[in-house]
Design an enzyme around this catalytic site. Sequence first.
Site, PDB file in Angstrom:
ATOM      1  N   HIS A  99       0.896  -1.500   0.165  1.00 28.89           N
ATOM      2  CA  HIS A  99      -0.271  -0.619  -0.170  1.00 28.89           C
ATOM      3  C   HIS A  99       0.922   1.461   0.274  1.00 28.89           C
ATOM      4  CE1 HIS A  99      -3.100  -2.978   2.205  1.00 28.89           C
ATOM      5  NE2 HIS A  99      -2.764  -2.632   0.590  1.00 28.89           N
TER       6      HIS A  99
HETATM    7  C1  LIG Z   1       0.198  -7.694  -4.714  1.00 30.82           C
HETATM    8  C2  LIG Z   1      -0.760  -6.750  -4.396  1.00 30.82           C
HETATM    9  C3  LIG Z   1      -1.989  -6.634  -3.829  1.00 30.82           C
HETATM   10  C4  LIG Z   1      -2.790  -6.055  -2.810  1.00 30.82           C
HETATM   11  N1  LIG Z   1      -3.995  -6.143  -3.096  1.00 30.82           N
HETATM   12  C5  LIG Z   1      -5.118  -5.185  -2.052  1.00 30.82           C
HETATM   13  C6  LIG Z   1      -6.531  -5.193  -2.165  1.00 30.82           C
HETATM   14  O1  LIG Z   1      -6.588  -6.577  -1.117  1.00 30.82           O
HETATM   15  N2  LIG Z   1      -7.245  -4.533  -1.871  1.00 30.82           N
HETATM   16  C7  LIG Z   1      -6.639  -3.034  -1.729  1.00 30.82           C
HETATM   17  O2  LIG Z   1      -7.451  -2.245  -1.725  1.00 30.82           O
HETATM   18  N3  LIG Z   1      -5.548  -2.272  -2.286  1.00 30.82           N
HETATM   19  C8  LIG Z   1      -4.306  -3.600  -2.387  1.00 30.82           C
HETATM   20  N4  LIG Z   1      -3.439  -3.395  -3.067  1.00 30.82           N
HETATM   21  C9  LIG Z   1      -3.143  -1.932  -3.607  1.00 30.82           C
HETATM   22  C10 LIG Z   1      -4.024  -1.179  -4.992  1.00 30.82           C
HETATM   23  O3  LIG Z   1      -4.091  -2.413  -5.679  1.00 30.82           O
HETATM   24  C11 LIG Z   1      -3.196   0.180  -5.277  1.00 30.82           C
HETATM   25  O4  LIG Z   1      -2.647   0.583  -3.741  1.00 30.82           O
HETATM   26  C12 LIG Z   1      -4.178   0.759  -6.501  1.00 30.82           C
HETATM   27  O5  LIG Z   1      -4.352  -0.501  -6.933  1.00 30.82           O
HETATM   28  C13 LIG Z   1      -3.004   1.997  -6.830  1.00 30.82           C
HETATM   29  O6  LIG Z   1      -4.225   2.807  -7.175  1.00 30.82           O
HETATM   30  P1  LIG Z   1      -3.207   4.020  -8.114  1.00 30.82           P
HETATM   31  O7  LIG Z   1      -4.276   4.363  -9.072  1.00 30.82           O
HETATM   32  O8  LIG Z   1      -2.651   4.805  -7.181  1.00 30.82           O
HETATM   33  O9  LIG Z   1      -2.068   2.890  -9.369  1.00 30.82           O
HETATM   34  P2  LIG Z   1      -1.669   1.871 -10.019  1.00 30.82           P
HETATM   35  O10 LIG Z   1      -3.334   1.364  -9.789  1.00 30.82           O
HETATM   36  O11 LIG Z   1      -0.608   1.256  -9.704  1.00 30.82           O
HETATM   37  O12 LIG Z   1      -2.093   2.519 -11.877  1.00 30.82           O
HETATM   38  C14 LIG Z   1      -0.455   2.990 -12.263  1.00 30.82           C
HETATM   39  C15 LIG Z   1      -0.034   2.669 -13.586  1.00 30.82           C
HETATM   40  O13 LIG Z   1      -0.035   4.035 -14.192  1.00 30.82           O
HETATM   41  C16 LIG Z   1       0.878   3.200 -15.024  1.00 30.82           C
HETATM   42  N5  LIG Z   1       2.264   3.851 -15.622  1.00 30.82           N
HETATM   43  C17 LIG Z   1       3.037   3.923 -14.121  1.00 30.82           C
HETATM   44  N6  LIG Z   1       3.673   5.015 -14.862  1.00 30.82           N
HETATM   45  C18 LIG Z   1       4.176   4.776 -16.124  1.00 30.82           C
HETATM   46  C19 LIG Z   1       4.607   5.429 -17.377  1.00 30.82           C
HETATM   47  N7  LIG Z   1       5.342   6.427 -17.073  1.00 30.82           N
HETATM   48  N8  LIG Z   1       3.641   5.764 -18.230  1.00 30.82           N
HETATM   49  C20 LIG Z   1       2.508   5.105 -18.521  1.00 30.82           C
HETATM   50  N9  LIG Z   1       2.152   4.469 -17.965  1.00 30.82           N
HETATM   51  C21 LIG Z   1       2.614   4.427 -16.020  1.00 30.82           C
HETATM   52  C22 LIG Z   1       1.471   2.160 -14.473  1.00 30.82           C
HETATM   53  O14 LIG Z   1       1.411   0.722 -15.693  1.00 30.82           O
HETATM   54  C23 LIG Z   1      -0.063   1.497 -13.637  1.00 30.82           C
HETATM   55  O15 LIG Z   1      -0.579   0.735 -14.906  1.00 30.82           O
HETATM   56  C24 LIG Z   1      -2.580  -3.900  -3.498  1.00 30.82           C
HETATM   57  C25 LIG Z   1      -1.671  -3.969  -4.684  1.00 30.82           C
HETATM   58  C26 LIG Z   1      -0.494  -5.078  -5.157  1.00 30.82           C
HETATM   59  C27 LIG Z   1       0.895  -4.679  -5.489  1.00 30.82           C
END
Ligand SMILES: Cc1cc2nc3c(=O)[nH]c(=O)nc-3n(C[C@H](O)[C@H](O)[C@H](O)COP(=O)(O)OP(=O)(O)OC[C@H]3O[C@@H](n4cnc5c(N)ncnc54)[C@H](O)[C@@H]3O)c2cc1C
Length: 539
Positions: A474
């Site tokens: 997280h």
């Molecule tokens: C293994 C795992 C288990 C988890 N379990 C849970 C759970 O059970 N429940 C829960 O609530 N949360 C869980 N989480 C946490 C939750 O899923 C994440 O905190 C949340 O998805 C983050 O969302 P975000 O939009 O911030 O980033 P992300 O969903 O990570 O999205 C970022 C996106 O940007 C893209 N990106 C990055 N850099 C670039 C770039 N330079 N150019 C183009 N694209 C780029 C990435 O490829 C990605 O697709 C878990 C996470 C993981 C990894």
Amino acid sequence: MSNYDFIIVGAGSAGCVLANRLSKDSSNKVLLVEAGGTDRRFYIHMPIGYGKTYHQKSINWMYTTEPSPDAGNRRSYWPRGKVLGGSSSINAMVYVRGNRKDFDNWSAAGNSGWSYAELLPYFKRMESWQNGGNDYRGGEGPLNVSDVSNQLHPLCKNFIAAGQELGFNFNPDMNGAEQEGVGNYQITTHLGRRMSCSRAYLRPVMNRKNLTVITKAQVTRVLFEDNQAIGIEFNKNKKIHQVKASREVILTAGAVNSPQLLQLSGIGPESVLKEANIPILHHSPEVGRNLQDHLGVSYFYKSKVPTLNDQLRPWWGKLLQGARYILTRTGPLSLSVNQSGGFVRTRDNLKTPNIQLYFSPVSYSHESPGRRVMLKPDSFSAVLLGVSNCKSNSRGQIRIKNNNPLESPIIEPNYLSHQDDVQDLLEGVKLLRKLAQTKSFSKVIYDEFRPGPNCKSDAELIEDIKENAWTVFHPSSTCRMGLDPLKNVVDSSLKVHGIKGLRIADASIFPELVSGNINAATIMVGEKASDLILEDIKS
Ligand SMILES: Cc1cc2nc3c(=O)[nH]c(=O)nc-3n(C[C@H](O)[C@H](O)[C@H](O)COP(=O)(O)OP(=O)(O)OC[C@H]3O[C@@H](n4cnc5c(N)ncnc54)[C@H](O)[C@@H]3O)c2cc1C
């Protein structure tokens, strides 16, 4: 150079929400750029497949952190989704909003519009809770949230009874009026398939003519004219492309990559930019700082009754459960392994829970820490009891090594560098033992085989925490929202301080971690951001 109104960088939890909401009005021309590729993969959609995607290079950034001096000098493995849906396509699906006080604290820190009462409408509009809408829950949103209580392993009942024996309330809905108590986790699935943000928000609108989605394209920097963001540069098929945004660029690249992109674009701490040979556009000292994460510890017990180990370990069990899943979309493969849990206080003087509990009717204790090879559990009946801290007082940072955008940034989590985090986990693991010793649990589980009875004194328990505590994935707060531009990166409208035409909307903007799993709060940030952006173009 192609021209769009809005460019969204990263198709993760929040990016998919924005792509959907901003392109609803056909007069907005929207571009979504994602570094990863398609999410049309069996192991993404089968819920328990996250044991497999955990290490799948084709859809996962697979970061390794720097060693944490106060956590046994260990490096940590950080999986992050690199695929449509981002980390929502590879996460464990546990659906938790956080504690209402978390958001009231965000608001009290000066972020007007971010109190729980003001955010509740977004939490409601994003979800389709299986049991229908009410004062606290939404029944008609794009994100299906399943109540799987009647499909869980029977030992979940023992876990809840054990919690009640210790005086914790049974909470039938930890996303309802109150978060506190023990109960069953809700999960982001629909009819036995993962409900990622791609499935919920993006796939249904991908045929909109005013929405362009480019995959396998890694954004390398934001383009500026003076302090105004005017577009982005990205690398696709080893060629550099530039596209223009006439209104805004929105970074939704997540808590690791949004600060990395800001720094690569010349926005960040002067010292970091100078060292990486990046021309300074704007000195913003907190970009990449304030990194926070939840840390978990697991205790393992043998079970007198069969657990998922017995169903998933033997080849014939895999075959049977696989066939069951394919034919009926039910059974353990349609669920998360984190089946029950809760939010509790280990000290009476606390205002909100400091500990999150997990119960999993499976054990995979012989893997190295942090591995999740769920389809290879231990060869005997066993379960896992886990704790993680609700808040983190330790602070880490993310910074670029050099000016190569394709190189991973340096991640320094600094786990357990604050004594309060050690204390919370110490009280948490003692609580696990108390749970295991209750009448309700001791009749079915026995023999703590990790860490085991020899680990007894506070010093031994702390040593074990330092050697074995592991990220629960997280990371947040690396582009923190707040009033003071010297202490924060974005303002309460998510606009980057000191810059025009650039917002950030993902888990990096959390002023402080929320209590519990953070996907729901991140999706809420995407929803709220879309309203802030659309209101601005009206005025
Ligand atoms: C293994 C795992 C288990 C988890 N379990 C849970 C759970 O059970 N429940 C829960 O609530 N949360 C869980 N989480 C946490 C939750 O899923 C994440 O905190 C949340 O998805 C983050 O969302 P975000 O939009 O911030 O980033 P992300 O969903 O990570 O999205 C970022 C996106 O940007 C893209 N990106 C990055 N850099 C670039 C770039 N330079 N150019 C183009 N694209 C780029 C990435 O490829 C990605 O697709 C878990 C996470 C993981 C990894």
